[in-house]
Motif scaffolding. Structure first.
Motif, PDB file in Angstrom:
ATOM      1  N   PHE A  29      35.477  36.335  20.115  1.00 55.97           N
ATOM      2  CA  PHE A  29      36.181  35.562  21.155  1.00 55.97           C
ATOM      3  C   PHE A  29      35.797  35.883  22.455  1.00 55.97           C
ATOM      4  CE2 PHE A  29      39.660  34.331  23.621  1.00 55.97           C
ATOM      5  CZ  PHE A  29      40.068  32.974  23.436  1.00 55.97           C
ATOM      6  N   LEU A  35      37.207  30.765  17.975  1.00 55.07           N
ATOM      7  CA  LEU A  35      37.877  31.390  16.681  1.00 55.07           C
ATOM      8  C   LEU A  35      36.982  30.898  15.651  1.00 55.07           C
ATOM      9  CD1 LEU A  35      41.710  30.262  17.101  1.00 55.07           C
ATOM     10  CD2 LEU A  35      40.275  32.209  17.875  1.00 55.07           C
ATOM     11  N   ILE A 251      43.841  35.114   7.521  1.00 55.58           N
ATOM     12  CA  ILE A 251      44.769  34.623   8.214  1.00 55.58           C
ATOM     13  C   ILE A 251      45.969  35.611   8.978  1.00 55.58           C
ATOM     14  CG2 ILE A 251      47.066  33.298   7.694  1.00 55.58           C
ATOM     15  CD1 ILE A 251      44.758  31.333   7.415  1.00 55.58           C
ATOM     16  N   PHE A 254      43.917  36.825  11.844  1.00 51.81           N
ATOM     17  CA  PHE A 254      44.388  36.120  12.917  1.00 51.81           C
ATOM     18  C   PHE A 254      45.636  36.386  13.566  1.00 51.81           C
ATOM     19  CE2 PHE A 254      40.720  33.042  11.712  1.00 51.81           C
ATOM     20  CZ  PHE A 254      40.365  32.983  13.180  1.00 51.81           C
ATOM     21  N   THR A 258      46.135  37.449  17.307  1.00 53.65           N
ATOM     22  CA  THR A 258      46.942  36.566  18.087  1.00 53.65           C
ATOM     23  C   THR A 258      48.316  37.385  18.601  1.00 53.65           C
ATOM     24  OG1 THR A 258      46.732  35.090  16.242  1.00 53.65           O
ATOM     25  CG2 THR A 258      47.434  34.330  18.604  1.00 53.65           C
ATOM     26  N   LEU A 262      44.300  37.473  22.071  1.00 53.26           N
ATOM     27  CA  LEU A 262      43.049  37.362  21.607  1.00 53.26           C
ATOM     28  C   LEU A 262      41.897  38.038  22.244  1.00 53.26           C
ATOM     29  CD1 LEU A 262      42.696  33.655  20.072  1.00 53.26           C
ATOM     30  CD2 LEU A 262      42.067  35.910  19.022  1.00 53.26           C
ATOM     31  N   PHE A 298      53.117  35.949   9.411  1.00 46.53           N
ATOM     32  CA  PHE A 298      52.785  34.463   9.691  1.00 46.53           C
ATOM     33  C   PHE A 298      53.572  33.675  10.720  1.00 46.53           C
ATOM     34  CE2 PHE A 298      52.637  29.951   8.913  1.00 46.53           C
ATOM     35  CZ  PHE A 298      51.614  29.723   9.147  1.00 46.53           C
ATOM     36  N   MET A 301      53.389  35.242  14.134  1.00 45.66           N
ATOM     37  CA  MET A 301      52.463  34.594  14.868  1.00 45.66           C
ATOM     38  C   MET A 301      52.735  33.432  15.337  1.00 45.66           C
ATOM     39  SD  MET A 301      48.491  33.556  13.421  1.00 45.66           S
ATOM     40  CE  MET A 301      49.123  32.109  12.646  1.00 45.66           C
ATOM     41  N   THR A 302      53.387  32.468  14.623  1.00 42.85           N
ATOM     42  CA  THR A 302      53.477  31.042  14.823  1.00 42.85           C
ATOM     43  C   THR A 302      54.574  31.114  16.265  1.00 42.85           C
ATOM     44  OG1 THR A 302      53.456  30.448  12.588  1.00 42.85           O
ATOM     45  CG2 THR A 302      54.173  28.924  14.253  1.00 42.85           C
ATOM     46  N   LEU A 305      52.812  32.165  19.156  1.00 44.18           N
ATOM     47  CA  LEU A 305      52.056  31.282  19.697  1.00 44.18           C
ATOM     48  C   LEU A 305      52.821  30.404  20.480  1.00 44.18           C
ATOM     49  CD1 LEU A 305      49.286  30.653  17.140  1.00 44.18           C
ATOM     50  CD2 LEU A 305      48.912  31.156  19.601  1.00 44.18           C
ATOM     51  N   MET A 306      53.998  30.058  19.993  1.00 46.42           N
ATOM     52  CA  MET A 306      54.517  29.097  20.617  1.00 46.42           C
ATOM     53  C   MET A 306      55.059  29.453  22.130  1.00 46.42           C
ATOM     54  SD  MET A 306      56.714  27.325  17.492  1.00 46.42           S
ATOM     55  CE  MET A 306      57.676  26.109  18.531  1.00 46.42           C
ATOM     56  N   PHE A 307      55.705  30.825  22.294  1.00 42.68           N
ATOM     57  CA  PHE A 307      56.500  31.165  23.398  1.00 42.68           C
ATOM     58  C   PHE A 307      55.377  32.151  24.151  1.00 42.68           C
ATOM     59  CE2 PHE A 307      59.541  29.911  20.263  1.00 42.68           C
ATOM     60  CZ  PHE A 307      60.225  28.756  21.016  1.00 42.68           C
TER      61      PHE A 307
ATOM     62  N   PRO B  97      55.278  23.412  16.352  1.00 38.55           N
ATOM     63  CA  PRO B  97      54.258  24.328  17.189  1.00 38.55           C
ATOM     64  C   PRO B  97      53.151  23.391  17.788  1.00 38.55           C
ATOM     65  CG  PRO B  97      54.462  24.910  14.653  1.00 38.55           C
ATOM     66  CD  PRO B  97      55.062  23.659  15.035  1.00 38.55           C
ATOM     67  N   ARG B 100      53.312  23.016  21.654  1.00 35.05           N
ATOM     68  CA  ARG B 100      53.131  23.967  22.387  1.00 35.05           C
ATOM     69  C   ARG B 100      51.650  24.621  22.272  1.00 35.05           C
ATOM     70  NH1 ARG B 100      57.410  25.631  25.606  1.00 35.05           N
ATOM     71  NH2 ARG B 100      56.101  27.772  25.914  1.00 35.05           N
ATOM     72  N   VAL B 101      51.308  24.685  21.106  1.00 28.61           N
ATOM     73  CA  VAL B 101      50.098  25.539  20.566  1.00 28.61           C
ATOM     74  C   VAL B 101      49.009  24.404  20.627  1.00 28.61           C
ATOM     75  CG1 VAL B 101      48.909  26.638  18.654  1.00 28.61           C
ATOM     76  CG2 VAL B 101      51.057  26.937  19.267  1.00 28.61           C
ATOM     77  N   PRO B 104      42.423  25.127  18.449  1.00 30.35           N
ATOM     78  CA  PRO B 104      42.178  25.778  17.177  1.00 30.35           C
ATOM     79  C   PRO B 104      43.173  26.488  16.608  1.00 30.35           C
ATOM     80  CG  PRO B 104      41.112  26.920  18.936  1.00 30.35           C
ATOM     81  CD  PRO B 104      41.480  25.628  19.402  1.00 30.35           C
ATOM     82  N   TYR B 105      44.313  26.872  17.315  1.00 30.18           N
ATOM     83  CA  TYR B 105      45.533  27.284  16.763  1.00 30.18           C
ATOM     84  C   TYR B 105      46.245  26.731  15.902  1.00 30.18           C
ATOM     85  CZ  TYR B 105      44.326  30.443  20.781  1.00 30.18           C
ATOM     86  OH  TYR B 105      43.597  31.238  21.808  1.00 30.18           O
ATOM     87  N   LEU B 108      44.854  26.966  12.705  1.00 28.15           N
ATOM     88  CA  LEU B 108      44.961  28.111  12.004  1.00 28.15           C
ATOM     89  C   LEU B 108      46.334  28.166  11.417  1.00 28.15           C
ATOM     90  CD1 LEU B 108      44.223  30.884  11.969  1.00 28.15           C
ATOM     91  CD2 LEU B 108      45.311  31.275  14.160  1.00 28.15           C
ATOM     92  N   ILE B 109      47.646  27.557  12.230  1.00 27.73           N
ATOM     93  CA  ILE B 109      48.782  27.567  11.635  1.00 27.73           C
ATOM     94  C   ILE B 109      48.865  26.834  10.295  1.00 27.73           C
ATOM     95  CG2 ILE B 109      51.181  26.943  12.040  1.00 27.73           C
ATOM     96  CD1 ILE B 109      50.881  27.738  14.832  1.00 27.73           C
ATOM     97  N   GLY B 112      47.182  28.482   7.435  1.00 32.07           N
ATOM     98  CA  GLY B 112      48.120  29.563   6.895  1.00 32.07           C
ATOM     99  C   GLY B 112      49.132  28.798   5.889  1.00 32.07           C
ATOM    100  N   MET B 116      49.694  29.249   1.820  1.00 32.00           N
ATOM    101  CA  MET B 116      50.955  30.145   1.559  1.00 32.00           C
ATOM    102  C   MET B 116      51.645  29.153   0.542  1.00 32.00           C
ATOM    103  SD  MET B 116      52.559  32.294   4.654  1.00 32.00           S
ATOM    104  CE  MET B 116      52.782  30.581   5.568  1.00 32.00           C
TER     105      MET B 116
END
Lengths: 321, 316
Positions: A29, A35, A251, A254, A258, A262, A298, A301-302, A305-307, B97, B100-101, B104-105, B108-109, B112, B116
């Motif tokens: 990166f 990515l 995953i 990542f 994150t 990154l 996971f 991470m999500t 990433l949002m906040f 998400p 806001r995301v 590529p993120y 990624l989500i 994932g 799962m």
């Protein structure tokens, strides 16, 4: 207390794996702003290469315990000294992955340098599928046993207040910290590291300033993909080597990268520790089922990433609109 | 697609059950279902530029919802609608998400989530039959008397798939040509400019995600009718990635691309097996996508002379 320590040690072992892959992701990166979804599979090619290098041709022909036939052993059996010890074989694997990375950068991603980010992401997704298929194609879908570099007999552990700190965990972390130091030095102390930053921020201007763009990108890809192969060998030694095993690991790597932010190597290692510990402690102390241990990191991470998209240690990116 | 090709396709689809045998007709039903799944990806990525590598899970949610709703002895049509709605709601949750995301993120989500889905599904054994999978009880789904299809359930299945897929197709086309469709495209081209013109960007993204997930859910529900045996393992990440890859290879610029994509999804493994080239079709999908990225930025459809003049549909 001893159970708690045991869970921490287990988590730390996985954490070392996530941290090393996260470092590889951060490395790439920093060098390319990309990515790389194909990193795990590029590492798999190196992992299987090392398996080829350490499997005797006779065993591959069908004899010998748990070893299934390994494709390609007869091709390399003429090399002096084959089969090689594990450490040397892993070295071959790292070189194979690094070369593959450079090759893919030259053939695919360098040609896409003027295209949109959407196209570049699509290219790594395509490589993920293609390489996963290639590995299955060449080496088959069977699980293979993979030897460990560090002693991993049931008795090879240090007793820490009742928790078993295994030599493999210590070894994985020794490798990990060495990587962190080397990469930190590469990124922050060398001209190449400076060139990474220059190219990511403006490739054209960097090229005008006399920075060898091609060569710098090649170094970035080689280092990142080589670490990928290293991570594969650690994962395979702790479980088994089997096609497709790296997707889940990637995953989580990542997630580690994150969480750490990154573009920060230090953050990647912290992220790896956090992910590894979450993965072992959450199912340990909550009714959360252990086969879904991948879920809590996971989710972390999500939400992060949002906040807080820059992670814990990352630098904020300013985008001109 | 203009009026004539549309009419020709419809005629061919109606004539088909009369000339092909049972096995081939079932294959055609499967292709229709896949067209719907690929169309879901197509709608999302083609119009909003969001990358979802997890549309297989919406297909899975649709399929397993359908199976469990049929267990409750609901009529098939009602179950189909509810299964679609459930996949749509799952789409709204995954879309959150995406507000806001970026870039590529989100890929990624969603990747994932796709990884799962099988293990989570196995945990919910009551609904999914754990690792062994489950059968779907589609009893009571009889064709109306006037069609005289009682002895030909596969033709009835085919007709249902055809009608549902055609319905979704018309809906998508009209949606994209409406004010809402223009608003969605505007958010893709320039989010801030679109917001400045009074478009609710969040609503446009979430709505598109929901519709596209619902479409995939319908595809799953139909799948449960055609092949009444479901296993969570069939909805793993390679399935999702192949759906995505097919949609991009087909071409994101025009709806015809979704049809081409579905044909590629079915045809590529078939061709591979026919020629005896590779053990794993993943390699073929990956290479196919790479080649398309390099030589045909608008997908296979973009190579057709009618579409080649269109501006590049790349997302920036």
């Amino acid at each position: 207390m001893d159970l708690f320590l045991q869970r921490c040690f287990d988590g730390l072992f996985n954490g070392a794996i996530y941290a090393s892959l996260a470092l590889a992701l951060v490395m790439l990166f920093r060098a390319t702003g990309l990515l790389n979804f194909a990193l795990g599979e590029i590492g798999m090619v190196g992992g299987y290469t090392s398996l080829v290098m350490l499997t005797p041709a006779a065993a591959a022909a069908g004899g010998g315990g748990f070893v299934f036939p390994v494709a390609g052993t007869s091709l390399v059996s003429w090399l002096p000294g084959h089969p090689y010890p594990v450490v040397v074989a892993i070295g071959f694997g790292v070189i194979a992955s690094a070369l593959l990375g450079v090759l893919l950068q030259r053939l695919v991603l360098y040609r896409l340098r003027n295209r949109s980010d959407f196209v570049k992401v699509n290219a790594t997704i395509a490589l993920l599928l293609a390489l996963a298929g290639l590995v299955t194609e060449v080496w088959g879908g069977l699980s293979q046993r993979y030897p460990s570099v560090f002693p991993d007999d049931p008795g090879d552990y240090i007793d820490v207040f009742g928790g078993r700190l295994r030599y493999t965990t210590l070894g994985a972390w020794a490798v990990q910290l060495a990587l962190l130091l080397l990469l930190g030095a590469l990124i922050n102390r060398t001209k190449t590291g400076l060139a990474f930053r220059a190219i990511t921020s403006n490739a054209e201007a960097a090229s005008l300033m006399g920075i060898p763009v091609q060569r710098t990108l090649a170094i970035g890809w080689a280092v990142s993909c080589g670490i990928g192969a290293l991570a594969v060998s650690i994962v395979a030694a702790s479980t088994i080597l089997r096609p497709g095993m790296m997707v889940t690991v990637l995953i989580l790597a990542f997630a580690a990268a994150t969480i750490g932010g990154l573009d920060s190597p230090k953050g990647a290692v912290m992220g790896g520790v956090i992910v590894g510990l979450t993965q072992s402690l959450v199912p340990g102390y909550t009714p959360f089922p252990s086969e879904l241990a991948v879920v809590p990191p996971f989710l972390a991470m999500t939400i992060l990433l949002m906040f807080r998209p820059t992670g814990l240690f990352g630098t904020a990116r300013v985008v001109r609109v | 697609m203009n009026r004539y090709t549309g009419a020709a396709a419809l005629t061919a689809a109606v004539v088909l059950p009369m000339i092909v045998d049972r096995g081939l007709l079932e294959d055609f039903s499967r292709v229709f279902v896949l067209i719907l799944a690929v169309l879901g990806v197509h709608l999302l990525t083609g119009t909003t530029g969001l990358i979802s590598l997890g549309h297989g899970i919406f297909v899975g949610i649709g399929a397993f919802s359908m199976a469990n709703l049929l267990d409750q002895n609901l009529p098939v049509v009602v179950a189909l609608v509810i299964a679609t709605a459930m996949a749509g709601m799952a789409g709204v949750i995954v879309a959150l998400p995406s507000l806001r995301v970026r870039g590529p993120y989100l890929a990624l989500i969603t990747l994932g989530l796709a990884v799962m889905f099988p293990p989570i599904g196995r945990r919910l054994g009551r609904f999914t039959g754990s690792a062994l999978g489950r059968t779907v009880d589609v009893g009571g789904f009889d064709p109306p008397d006037f069609l005289r299809l009682d002895d030909h359930p596969h033709i009835w299945n085919y007709v249902v798939c055809l009608i549902v897929v055609a319905g979704w197709f018309l809906l998508t086309r009209n949606l994209l040509n409406s004010r809402i469709g223009r608003a969605i495209r505007a958010t893709k081209d320039h989010e801030h400019a679109a917001a400045a013109f009074g478009i609710n960007v969040a609503l446009a993204k979430t709505g598109t995600f929901a519709i596209s997930a619902a479409m995939a859910g319908t595809a799953g529900a139909l799948q449960a009718i055609i092949d009444p045996y479901l296993n969570t393992n069939d909805y793993d990440w390679t399935f999702s990635l192949k759906l995505y890859t097919s949609a991009v290879i087909g071409g994101l610029g025009s709806l015809l691309g979704a049809v081409v994509g579905a044909v590629i999804y079915v045809g590529l493994p078939w061709l591979n097996e026919f020629l005896g080239l590779l053990d794993s079709p993943s390699l073929a999908f990956g290479l196919g996508l790479l080649i398309v990225i390099m030589v045909a930025p608008n997908g296979v459809v973009g190579l057709l002379p009618r579409f080649s003049k269109k501006p590049n549909s790349e997302t920036s």
